[in-house]
Design a protein around this motif. Structure first.
Motif, PDB file in Angstrom:
ATOM      1  N   PHE A  92      49.810  46.869  45.194  1.00  0.00           N
ATOM      2  CA  PHE A  92      50.103  45.713  46.045  1.00  0.00           C
ATOM      3  C   PHE A  92      49.085  44.595  45.841  1.00  0.00           C
ATOM      4  N   PHE A  93      47.798  44.951  45.754  1.00  0.00           N
ATOM      5  CA  PHE A  93      46.760  43.934  45.504  1.00  0.00           C
ATOM      6  C   PHE A  93      46.996  43.287  44.142  1.00  0.00           C
ATOM      7  N   LYS A  94      47.367  44.104  43.173  1.00  0.00           N
ATOM      8  CA  LYS A  94      47.621  43.620  41.818  1.00  0.00           C
ATOM      9  C   LYS A  94      48.749  42.581  41.848  1.00  0.00           C
ATOM     10  N   TYR A  95      49.796  42.900  42.604  1.00  0.00           N
ATOM     11  CA  TYR A  95      50.908  41.956  42.777  1.00  0.00           C
ATOM     12  C   TYR A  95      50.396  40.649  43.396  1.00  0.00           C
ATOM     13  N   LEU A  96      49.579  40.767  44.452  1.00  0.00           N
ATOM     14  CA  LEU A  96      49.064  39.572  45.128  1.00  0.00           C
ATOM     15  C   LEU A  96      48.205  38.731  44.191  1.00  0.00           C
ATOM     16  N   ILE A  97      47.399  39.382  43.371  1.00  0.00           N
ATOM     17  CA  ILE A  97      46.513  38.664  42.444  1.00  0.00           C
ATOM     18  C   ILE A  97      47.314  38.010  41.319  1.00  0.00           C
ATOM     19  N   TYR A  98      48.144  38.807  40.642  1.00  0.00           N
ATOM     20  CA  TYR A  98      48.847  38.299  39.463  1.00  0.00           C
ATOM     21  C   TYR A  98      50.050  37.420  39.781  1.00  0.00           C
ATOM     22  N   GLU A  99      50.832  37.796  40.786  1.00  0.00           N
ATOM     23  CA  GLU A  99      52.062  37.052  41.066  1.00  0.00           C
ATOM     24  C   GLU A  99      51.865  35.951  42.105  1.00  0.00           C
ATOM     25  N   ARG A 100      50.911  36.138  43.009  1.00  0.00           N
ATOM     26  CA  ARG A 100      50.750  35.185  44.108  1.00  0.00           C
ATOM     27  C   ARG A 100      49.407  34.457  44.070  1.00  0.00           C
ATOM     28  N   ASN A 101      48.629  34.713  43.027  1.00  0.00           N
ATOM     29  CA  ASN A 101      47.353  34.024  42.822  1.00  0.00           C
ATOM     30  C   ASN A 101      46.356  34.226  43.964  1.00  0.00           C
ATOM     31  N   ALA A 102      46.377  35.405  44.560  1.00  0.00           N
ATOM     32  CA  ALA A 102      45.423  35.703  45.630  1.00  0.00           C
ATOM     33  C   ALA A 102      44.034  35.933  45.029  1.00  0.00           C
ATOM     34  N   VAL A 103      43.027  35.640  45.813  1.00  0.00           N
ATOM     35  CA  VAL A 103      41.639  35.896  45.413  1.00  0.00           C
ATOM     36  C   VAL A 103      41.012  36.745  46.514  1.00  0.00           C
ATOM     37  N   PHE A 104      40.393  37.857  46.111  1.00  0.00           N
ATOM     38  CA  PHE A 104      39.713  38.717  47.074  1.00  0.00           C
ATOM     39  C   PHE A 104      38.226  38.414  47.023  1.00  0.00           C
ATOM     40  N   GLU A 105      37.655  38.107  48.174  1.00  0.00           N
ATOM     41  CA  GLU A 105      36.222  37.786  48.250  1.00  0.00           C
ATOM     42  C   GLU A 105      35.520  38.901  49.009  1.00  0.00           C
ATOM     43  N   TYR A 106      34.321  39.217  48.555  1.00  0.00           N
ATOM     44  CA  TYR A 106      33.552  40.306  49.164  1.00  0.00           C
ATOM     45  C   TYR A 106      32.179  39.772  49.519  1.00  0.00           C
ATOM     46  N   ILE A 107      31.812  39.920  50.775  1.00  0.00           N
ATOM     47  CA  ILE A 107      30.486  39.494  51.238  1.00  0.00           C
ATOM     48  C   ILE A 107      29.747  40.746  51.683  1.00  0.00           C
ATOM     49  N   TYR A 108      28.590  40.955  51.110  1.00  0.00           N
ATOM     50  CA  TYR A 108      27.768  42.110  51.491  1.00  0.00           C
ATOM     51  C   TYR A 108      26.552  41.617  52.233  1.00  0.00           C
ATOM     52  N   GLU A 109      26.244  42.294  53.326  1.00  0.00           N
ATOM     53  CA  GLU A 109      25.075  41.931  54.127  1.00  0.00           C
ATOM     54  C   GLU A 109      24.414  43.196  54.655  1.00  0.00           C
ATOM     55  N   THR A 110      23.213  43.033  55.204  1.00  0.00           N
ATOM     56  CA  THR A 110      22.525  44.174  55.805  1.00  0.00           C
ATOM     57  C   THR A 110      23.107  44.404  57.186  1.00  0.00           C
ATOM     58  N   LYS A 111      22.679  45.488  57.835  1.00  0.00           N
ATOM     59  CA  LYS A 111      23.122  45.793  59.201  1.00  0.00           C
ATOM     60  C   LYS A 111      22.741  44.673  60.167  1.00  0.00           C
ATOM     61  N   LYS A 112      21.705  43.897  59.801  1.00  0.00           N
ATOM     62  CA  LYS A 112      21.278  42.788  60.661  1.00  0.00           C
ATOM     63  C   LYS A 112      21.992  41.496  60.275  1.00  0.00           C
ATOM     64  N   ALA A 113      23.034  41.628  59.434  1.00  0.00           N
ATOM     65  CA  ALA A 113      23.836  40.490  58.971  1.00  0.00           C
ATOM     66  C   ALA A 113      23.067  39.503  58.092  1.00  0.00           C
ATOM     67  N   THR A 114      22.012  39.996  57.419  1.00  0.00           N
ATOM     68  CA  THR A 114      21.310  39.172  56.432  1.00  0.00           C
ATOM     69  C   THR A 114      22.103  39.261  55.134  1.00  0.00           C
ATOM     70  N   PRO A 115      22.487  38.124  54.534  1.00  0.00           N
ATOM     71  CA  PRO A 115      23.282  38.181  53.306  1.00  0.00           C
ATOM     72  C   PRO A 115      22.552  38.886  52.167  1.00  0.00           C
ATOM     73  N   LEU A 116      23.265  39.747  51.453  1.00  0.00           N
ATOM     74  CA  LEU A 116      22.705  40.428  50.282  1.00  0.00           C
ATOM     75  C   LEU A 116      23.274  39.792  49.011  1.00  0.00           C
ATOM     76  N   PHE A 117      24.602  39.786  48.894  1.00  0.00           N
ATOM     77  CA  PHE A 117      25.257  39.131  47.761  1.00  0.00           C
ATOM     78  C   PHE A 117      26.739  38.998  48.070  1.00  0.00           C
ATOM     79  N   GLU A 118      27.421  38.183  47.266  1.00  0.00           N
ATOM     80  CA  GLU A 118      28.868  38.077  47.414  1.00  0.00           C
ATOM     81  C   GLU A 118      29.497  37.884  46.046  1.00  0.00           C
ATOM     82  N   HIS A 119      30.773  38.225  45.961  1.00  0.00           N
ATOM     83  CA  HIS A 119      31.502  38.012  44.707  1.00  0.00           C
ATOM     84  C   HIS A 119      32.985  37.934  45.019  1.00  0.00           C
ATOM     85  N   SER A 120      33.773  37.498  44.042  1.00  0.00           N
ATOM     86  CA  SER A 120      35.207  37.443  44.278  1.00  0.00           C
ATOM     87  C   SER A 120      35.948  38.021  43.075  1.00  0.00           C
TER      88      SER A 120
END
Length: 129
Positions: A92-120
C-alpha cells in the motif's frame, strides 16, 4: 495488489484517513528503544515522529566504549534503511509513493523531544533500493 479503487480519493484524503486511524494506537512501542509518538499529514506528505530512548541500558554500556555520536550515526543509517525498506516494499505504501507521489517523512527525537535527525522517503529513494 490492486489499489485502483483508491483513485477516486485525493492523496490528502487517503493520508488524513490513515492518520485518523493511526493516532488511536499511539504511542506505539516499535522496539526496545523506539516509540512512535505521533503521525501528521500535510498535502502529499505523511510524517512519523519517533522517539528514541537514548538512556536505555545497552546504549549506556556501549557508549562507554564508543562516543554517543558515533553510535547514533550508526543507528541513524540502520533506521533510515529500515524506514525506506518498509515504505518502498509494503504494497500500500508502495502504491502511495509510486502512483500517488506520496512522501514519507521520519523525525527522530529523544524522549525529551530533542531532535536527533530526520529523513524522508519518496520515489527516488525507493529506486535506490
Amino acid at each position: 495488489s490492486d489499489f485502483s479503487n483508491m483513485s477516486k480519493f485525493k492523496i490528502e484524503e487517503i493520508l488524513q484517513y490513515i492518520v485518523s486511524q493511526s493516532v488511536k494506537n499511539l504511542p506505539l512501542q516499535i522496539d526496545s528503544i523506539t516509540t512512535l509518538v505521533n503521525v501528521q499529514t500535510n498535502k502529499n506528505k505523511y510524517k512519523y515522529i519517533k522517539q528514541i530512548d537514548t538512556n536505555v541500558g545497552f546504549l549506556k554500556d556501549v557508549t562507554k566504549e564508543v562516543s554517543k555520536e558515533s553510535l547514533l550515526s550508526t543507528l541513524q543509517v540502520k533506521l533510515i534503511n529500515a524506514d525506506a525498506s518498509t515504505a518502498c516494499k509494503e504494497p500500500f505504501f508502495k502504491y502511495l509513493i509510486y502512483e500517488r507521489n506520496a512522501v514519507f517523512e521520519y523525525i527522530y527525537e529523544t524522549k525529551k523531544a530533542t531532535p536527533l535527525f530526520e529523513h524522508s522517503v519518496g520515489i527516488k529513494d525507493c529506486e535506490k533500493l
